[in-house]
Design a protein around this motif. Structure first.
Motif, PDB file in Angstrom:
ATOM      1  N   PRO A 270      22.215-103.788 -47.513  1.00 58.19           N
ATOM      2  CA  PRO A 270      22.725-104.868 -46.669  1.00 58.19           C
ATOM      3  C   PRO A 270      23.857-104.426 -45.761  1.00 58.19           C
ATOM      4  O   PRO A 270      24.605-103.514 -46.084  1.00 58.19           O
TER       5      PRO A 270
ATOM      6  N   TYR B  17      22.244-115.236 -46.426  1.00 59.30           N
ATOM      7  CA  TYR B  17      22.509-114.940 -47.830  1.00 59.30           C
ATOM      8  C   TYR B  17      22.680-116.254 -48.585  1.00 59.30           C
ATOM      9  O   TYR B  17      23.415-117.142 -48.155  1.00 59.30           O
TER      10      TYR B  17
ATOM     11  N   ALA C  71      18.993-107.489 -51.407  1.00 61.01           N
ATOM     12  CA  ALA C  71      19.078-106.652 -50.214  1.00 61.01           C
ATOM     13  C   ALA C  71      19.236-105.200 -50.643  1.00 61.01           C
ATOM     14  O   ALA C  71      20.134-104.867 -51.418  1.00 61.01           O
TER      15      ALA C  71
ATOM     16  N   TYR D  30      15.022-106.959 -47.336  1.00 66.27           N
ATOM     17  CA  TYR D  30      15.671-108.187 -47.794  1.00 66.27           C
ATOM     18  C   TYR D  30      14.605-109.090 -48.419  1.00 66.27           C
ATOM     19  O   TYR D  30      13.538-109.276 -47.843  1.00 66.27           O
TER      20      TYR D  30
ATOM     21  N   ASP E 211       9.309-110.472 -48.556  1.00 62.21           N
ATOM     22  CA  ASP E 211      10.150-109.302 -48.303  1.00 62.21           C
ATOM     23  C   ASP E 211      10.198-109.048 -46.810  1.00 62.21           C
ATOM     24  O   ASP E 211       9.155-109.030 -46.139  1.00 62.21           O
TER      25      ASP E 211
ATOM     26  N   ILE F 150      18.094-115.382 -48.693  1.00 65.36           N
ATOM     27  CA  ILE F 150      18.045-114.008 -49.196  1.00 65.36           C
ATOM     28  C   ILE F 150      18.939-113.857 -50.421  1.00 65.36           C
ATOM     29  O   ILE F 150      20.116-114.221 -50.397  1.00 65.36           O
TER      30      ILE F 150
ATOM     31  N   SER G 269      15.934-100.932 -44.230  1.00 65.55           N
ATOM     32  CA  SER G 269      16.528-101.907 -45.148  1.00 65.55           C
ATOM     33  C   SER G 269      15.490-102.982 -45.480  1.00 65.55           C
ATOM     34  O   SER G 269      14.599-103.279 -44.675  1.00 65.55           O
TER      35      SER G 269
END
Length: 497
Positions: free
Chosen positions: A244, A141, A241, A210, A201, A238, A208
């Protein structure tokens, strides 16, 4: 880098030992004595210095894993695993579709997982990473603004990573354009809105997604000789999300494909061989470790383990490690596969996922054993809050009535069941003969007991696409994946450093 002080020299005043300088008549003899004394002192000092310096040139320390005799720092890295708890969003929030690339955290609940610690950037900052042997990409992140309307995400126990400066970003134009396209799964619009950063991506099997940008940054890793190495690497920052998970700051993808950190570091000679070691401990004690570049040859010298071939790398983005399965056994029954059937090894899955060709005979054996002992099939009442798809439900049984009373004083009926044996085809030896190798999965790994509802459930999910043992099927073993030669072997191990 080795950390240690250089010390400080303290100057001690000289005390004359020969009294005042003698008269001119005796000056020559005084000077000669003084010269020889100084010569002897200097010579002795040099000898002592050489002895001390030579003693420091012995073999490098292997204090992290002394029993492995791993050699120089280019032999690889060993990362101790730590536990954490992750909270997944509710199934009602899950998007439709999505590509199955890597991490398959099936349960949409609070679950216990594991991570490694690694420092990123300059100055180095510690982050926690989930290790995923089923995917390619490493990401964290980040504090990155792509000029989007949505507010930036605020996730990760150690805050978000901030790239050093603009030179850290891989551009989608210029001399890095081809590098960007190699790491993207699908082409993205390259424009000034994204500052010409390389955008991608990442879609996972739990649906999910991200999104972020590719950076080339410093990763500080501890080598096997207990020193730190600054290893550069490409990973994703990232900033978006869809669903997440919490508990870690990112994921390190170590799957069976190109562009992983292991592949990068082998190509750049940071490690001498692209070999992945995975050891997940059983029980509440030590968690285990993950290694890169270590073949653990000495640990297998007295083992009867053989090598099994890995399914060839996929060009479609799939990165799972898998091997041909010969048969499965439970109690007194064995099912032999007559056509090629592969079973994967994915630490990113928190349950065992099996295609129908494996799932159906295995669950038939479990159900036959359970019902013959008075167990009754029941629904998994928490299934809809556990899983992404309605079809992903566990098979559960309620113990017989006479056992229900006994279970009031006992922990669970898990001990009444037997281990699962997965038999994999071994690689033929020079003699033309090959030995299969077995992987034993204990009941405590594949079963769970719901004490309040008195239900025993198999943590095995029917998968529409592929099969993997998940982390629960790999515990208590050391796996060595030789990525360069596309083979794998394992042995029972306590997974302690």
């Amino acid at each position: 880098m080795r950390r240690g002080g250089c010390g400080e020299f303290l100057q001690t005043p000289l005390t004359p030992r020969d009294g005042p300088i003698p008269s001119a008549v005796n000056f020559e003899s005084w000077g000669a004595r003084r010269f020889w004394r100084l010569t002897i002192i200097v010579a002795c000092s040099m000898i002592i210095y050489i002895i001390i310096w030579s003693s420091q040139l012995g073999p490098p320390s292997t204090s992290i894993v002394p029993a492995y005799h791993l050699g120089s720092k280019k032999s690889g890295f060993v990362f101790p695993l730590h536990r954490h708890r992750s909270r997944f969003p509710d199934a009602s929030d899950v998007m439709e579709g999505g590509m199955r690339r890597g991490r398959r955290a099936a349960s949409r609940r609070e679950s216990e997982e594991f991570h490694v610690e690694m420092k990123l950037g300059v100055p180095p900052k510690k982050f926690h990473f989930h290790m995923d042997t089923g995917s390619r990409d490493t990401w964290v992140y980040c504090q990155v603004s792509r000029n989007l309307d949505e507010p930036p995400i605020e996730l990760g126990p150690n805050g978000k990573f901030e790239p050093r400066d603009e030179s850290s970003y891989i551009q989608c134009i210029g001399h890095t354009a081809s590098l960007c396209s190699e790491y993207q799964y699908e082409p993205h619009l390259c424009n000034s809105v994204d500052k010409y950063h390389c955008v991608n991506d990442l879609n996972y099997a739990d649906d999910s997604t991200y999104s972020g940008v590719l950076v080339n940054e410093s990763l500080m890793v501890s080598t096997i000789d207990n020193s730190d190495m600054d290893a550069m690497g490409l990973f994703w920052c990232i900033n978006e999300a869809s669903h997440p998970f919490t508990g870690t700051d990112g994921i390190i993808g170590l799957g069976n494909c190109k562009k992983t950190l292991g592949d990068q570091w082998t190509t750049n000679k940071v490690i001498s061989q692209n070999v992945l070691g995975v050891c997940l401990a059983k029980g509440p004690g030590p968690v285990g470790y993950i290694s890169l570049g270590v073949n653990f040859k000495k640990k297998f010298e007295e083992s009867t383990s053989v090598w099994s071939k890995l399914t060839p790398m996929s060009s479609a983005g799939e990165c799972a490690y898998s091997s041909p399965l010969a048969s499965i056994s439970f109690h007194d029954k064995t099912f032999v596969f007559t056509s090629e059937t592969n079973l994967g090894f994915d630490t990113g899955s928190d349950m065992m996922y099996l295609e129908a060709v494996i799932y159906e005979p295995l669950l038939d054996m479990l159900d036959s054993y359970a019902t013959s002992r008075g167990y009754v099939r029941v629904e998994d009442s928490v299934a809809q809050s556990y899983y992404v798809h309605q079809s992903e439900q566990r098979q559960c049984w309620a113990p017989p009535a006479k056992m229900q009373r006994a279970l009031l004083t006992k922990a669970s009926p898990i001990s009444h069941f037997h281990a699962l044996t997965f038999t994999f085809k071994g690689i033929p030896r020079a003699t033309g003969h090959s030995s299969d190798q077995n992987l034993i999965v204990e009941p405590a790994s594949y079963l769970s007991w719901n004490a309040p509802e008195r239900k025993l459930c198999a943590n095995i999910i029917l998968s529409p696409k592929d099969s993997d043992l998940g982390a629960i099927g790999m515990k208590g073993h050391l796996f060595v994946f030789d990525v360069e030669n596309q083979k794998v072997q394992w042995k029972v191990d306590a997974c302690t450093l």
